[in-house]
Motif scaffolding. Structure first.
Motif, PDB file in Angstrom:
ATOM      1  N   ASN A 108     -18.193  12.869   9.643  1.00  0.00           N
ATOM      2  CA  ASN A 108     -18.962  13.094   8.425  1.00  0.00           C
ATOM      3  C   ASN A 108     -18.032  13.078   7.221  1.00  0.00           C
ATOM      4  N   VAL A 109     -18.563  12.703   6.081  1.00  0.00           N
ATOM      5  CA  VAL A 109     -17.785  12.736   4.842  1.00  0.00           C
ATOM      6  C   VAL A 109     -17.683  14.194   4.395  1.00  0.00           C
ATOM      7  N   GLN A 110     -16.494  14.744   4.503  1.00  0.00           N
ATOM      8  CA  GLN A 110     -16.261  16.150   4.178  1.00  0.00           C
ATOM      9  C   GLN A 110     -15.819  16.345   2.732  1.00  0.00           C
ATOM     10  N   ASN A 111     -15.113  15.365   2.204  1.00  0.00           N
ATOM     11  CA  ASN A 111     -14.529  15.494   0.874  1.00  0.00           C
ATOM     12  C   ASN A 111     -14.483  14.116   0.235  1.00  0.00           C
ATOM     13  N   LYS A 112     -14.524  14.071  -1.087  1.00  0.00           N
ATOM     14  CA  LYS A 112     -14.439  12.835  -1.845  1.00  0.00           C
ATOM     15  C   LYS A 112     -13.476  13.051  -3.003  1.00  0.00           C
ATOM     16  N   GLN A 113     -12.629  12.065  -3.254  1.00  0.00           N
ATOM     17  CA  GLN A 113     -11.655  12.183  -4.336  1.00  0.00           C
ATOM     18  C   GLN A 113     -11.589  10.888  -5.143  1.00  0.00           C
ATOM     19  N   GLU A 114     -11.510  11.046  -6.461  1.00  0.00           N
ATOM     20  CA  GLU A 114     -11.269   9.908  -7.333  1.00  0.00           C
ATOM     21  C   GLU A 114      -9.764   9.774  -7.570  1.00  0.00           C
ATOM     22  N   TRP A 115      -9.251   8.567  -7.462  1.00  0.00           N
ATOM     23  CA  TRP A 115      -7.820   8.295  -7.600  1.00  0.00           C
ATOM     24  C   TRP A 115      -7.015   9.368  -6.855  1.00  0.00           C
ATOM     25  N   PRO A 116      -7.178   9.416  -5.533  1.00  0.00           N
ATOM     26  CA  PRO A 116      -6.562  10.488  -4.736  1.00  0.00           C
ATOM     27  C   PRO A 116      -5.047  10.378  -4.641  1.00  0.00           C
ATOM     28  N   ASP A 117      -4.424  11.549  -4.451  1.00  0.00           N
ATOM     29  CA  ASP A 117      -3.004  11.570  -4.112  1.00  0.00           C
ATOM     30  C   ASP A 117      -2.842  11.090  -2.672  1.00  0.00           C
ATOM     31  N   TRP A 118      -1.637  10.642  -2.359  1.00  0.00           N
ATOM     32  CA  TRP A 118      -1.336  10.183  -1.000  1.00  0.00           C
ATOM     33  C   TRP A 118      -0.155  10.976  -0.463  1.00  0.00           C
ATOM     34  N   VAL A 119      -0.332  11.575   0.714  1.00  0.00           N
ATOM     35  CA  VAL A 119       0.734  12.329   1.389  1.00  0.00           C
ATOM     36  C   VAL A 119       0.907  11.730   2.786  1.00  0.00           C
ATOM     37  N   PRO A 120       1.934  10.911   3.005  1.00  0.00           N
ATOM     38  CA  PRO A 120       2.131  10.327   4.331  1.00  0.00           C
ATOM     39  C   PRO A 120       2.380  11.427   5.369  1.00  0.00           C
ATOM     40  N   PRO A 121       1.776  11.333   6.545  1.00  0.00           N
ATOM     41  CA  PRO A 121       2.031  12.327   7.588  1.00  0.00           C
ATOM     42  C   PRO A 121       3.422  12.145   8.203  1.00  0.00           C
ATOM     43  N   PRO A 122       3.895  13.148   8.933  1.00  0.00           N
ATOM     44  CA  PRO A 122       5.248  13.070   9.500  1.00  0.00           C
ATOM     45  C   PRO A 122       5.491  11.837  10.363  1.00  0.00           C
ATOM     46  N   GLU A 123       4.485  11.406  11.122  1.00  0.00           N
ATOM     47  CA  GLU A 123       4.672  10.237  11.996  1.00  0.00           C
ATOM     48  C   GLU A 123       4.980   8.982  11.189  1.00  0.00           C
ATOM     49  N   MET A 124       4.314   8.826  10.042  1.00  0.00           N
ATOM     50  CA  MET A 124       4.572   7.663   9.203  1.00  0.00           C
ATOM     51  C   MET A 124       5.944   7.763   8.552  1.00  0.00           C
ATOM     52  N   LEU A 125       6.315   8.972   8.151  1.00  0.00           N
ATOM     53  CA  LEU A 125       7.632   9.154   7.541  1.00  0.00           C
ATOM     54  C   LEU A 125       8.751   8.884   8.541  1.00  0.00           C
ATOM     55  N   GLU A 126       8.493   9.141   9.818  1.00  0.00           N
ATOM     56  CA  GLU A 126       9.496   8.807  10.840  1.00  0.00           C
ATOM     57  C   GLU A 126       9.686   7.301  10.930  1.00  0.00           C
ATOM     58  N   ARG A 127       8.573   6.554  10.811  1.00  0.00           N
ATOM     59  CA  ARG A 127       8.664   5.093  10.860  1.00  0.00           C
ATOM     60  C   ARG A 127       9.232   4.525   9.567  1.00  0.00           C
ATOM     61  N   ARG A 128       8.924   5.184   8.460  1.00  0.00           N
ATOM     62  CA  ARG A 128       9.328   4.694   7.147  1.00  0.00           C
ATOM     63  C   ARG A 128       9.930   5.817   6.323  1.00  0.00           C
ATOM     64  N   PRO A 129      11.171   6.211   6.592  1.00  0.00           N
ATOM     65  CA  PRO A 129      11.798   7.317   5.853  1.00  0.00           C
ATOM     66  C   PRO A 129      11.995   7.026   4.375  1.00  0.00           C
ATOM     67  N   ASP A 130      11.809   5.768   3.966  1.00  0.00           N
ATOM     68  CA  ASP A 130      11.948   5.415   2.549  1.00  0.00           C
ATOM     69  C   ASP A 130      10.710   5.778   1.739  1.00  0.00           C
ATOM     70  N   LEU A 131       9.620   6.177   2.398  1.00  0.00           N
ATOM     71  CA  LEU A 131       8.394   6.485   1.665  1.00  0.00           C
ATOM     72  C   LEU A 131       8.509   7.820   0.933  1.00  0.00           C
ATOM     73  N   PRO A 132       7.761   7.977  -0.142  1.00  0.00           N
ATOM     74  CA  PRO A 132       7.766   9.262  -0.847  1.00  0.00           C
ATOM     75  C   PRO A 132       7.046  10.324  -0.029  1.00  0.00           C
ATOM     76  N   LEU A 133       7.386  11.588  -0.249  1.00  0.00           N
ATOM     77  CA  LEU A 133       6.680  12.672   0.425  1.00  0.00           C
ATOM     78  C   LEU A 133       5.267  12.834  -0.125  1.00  0.00           C
ATOM     79  N   ARG A 134       5.092  12.414  -1.361  1.00  0.00           N
ATOM     80  CA  ARG A 134       3.775  12.487  -1.992  1.00  0.00           C
ATOM     81  C   ARG A 134       3.744  11.500  -3.149  1.00  0.00           C
TER      82      ARG A 134
END
Length: 202
Positions: A108-134
């Motif tokens: 179900n759609v629990q939340n909706k955001q306009e121009w949302p922030d992006w926070v990569p999860p730890p698994e993605m940061l392990e694959r791509r340590p060059d990504l920003p934390l937020r």
């Protein structure tokens, strides 16, 4: 069965981010786009000429059999349907999860955001340590102009329906599991879909 964009959580931190609607494993090729044409498109209100006609929003006879107001995502055909009350549906082209990141199920759609922030999860940061934390919301953000956060049984699935600043990935399997739409289309869907809307991914 759900298979989140990055399996598992660091309990307290990720639960807090998820509750705030800030956590997402979705991005371009595991990250933001930086091409000038992608950023320019993020601010436009039309379709790029290179996008095939079949992936542009259109009204069709409802092929899903679901109740009006339901969002149905056909991952094999790369379509999202919003079922209408008159036997029809609005059909949008989408990008879906690449091999190993796809998922099916209901939420179900629990939340909706306009121009949302992006926070990569730890698994993605392990694959791509060059990504920003937020990354703050905006035209360079890989979640695009809008995001709808999908929950199941009171828990964040970590999947989203969101915009993209990489419009030519629509119709392809390239994401980390989330459903991406042209910004022009996700803004339209966002206005039509209330909180609590049922989402079926096939």
């Amino acid at each position: 069965m759900f298979s989140p964009c990055g399996s598992g959580r660091v309990a307290v931190v990720l639960a807090t981010l998820a509750a705030a609607g800030l956590l997402s494993g979705c991005g371009g090729a595991d990250g933001p786009a930086s091409r000038p044409e992608a950023i320019a498109f993020a601010m436009s209100a039309t379709y790029p000429s290179a996008l095939p006609v079949q992936y542009r929003k259109t009204e069709v006879i409802d092929p899903t059999g679901e109740t009006p107001g339901t969002i149905v995502i056909d991952t094999s055909q790369r379509y999202l349907y919003l079922v209408q009350p008159d036997g029809k549906a609005l059909r949008y082209g989408v990008g879906v999860g690449k091999e190993g990141f796809g998922w099916t199920g209901e939420a179900n759609v629990q939340n909706k955001q306009e121009w949302p922030d992006w926070v990569p999860p730890p698994e993605m940061l392990e694959r791509r340590p060059d990504l920003p934390l937020r990354m703050s919301g905006g035209p360079e953000n890989p979640l695009g102009a809008r995001a709808m956060y999908l929950w199941k049984d009171g828990k964040d699935t970590l999947f989203r329906i969101h915009g993209t600043n990489e419009p030519l990935t629509i119709g392809k399997a390239m994401s980390s599991g989330c459903i991406r739409m042209i910004n022009f289309d996700v803004e339209d869907l966002y206005e039509r879909v209330p909180l609590g809307a049922r989402v079926v991914v096939r």
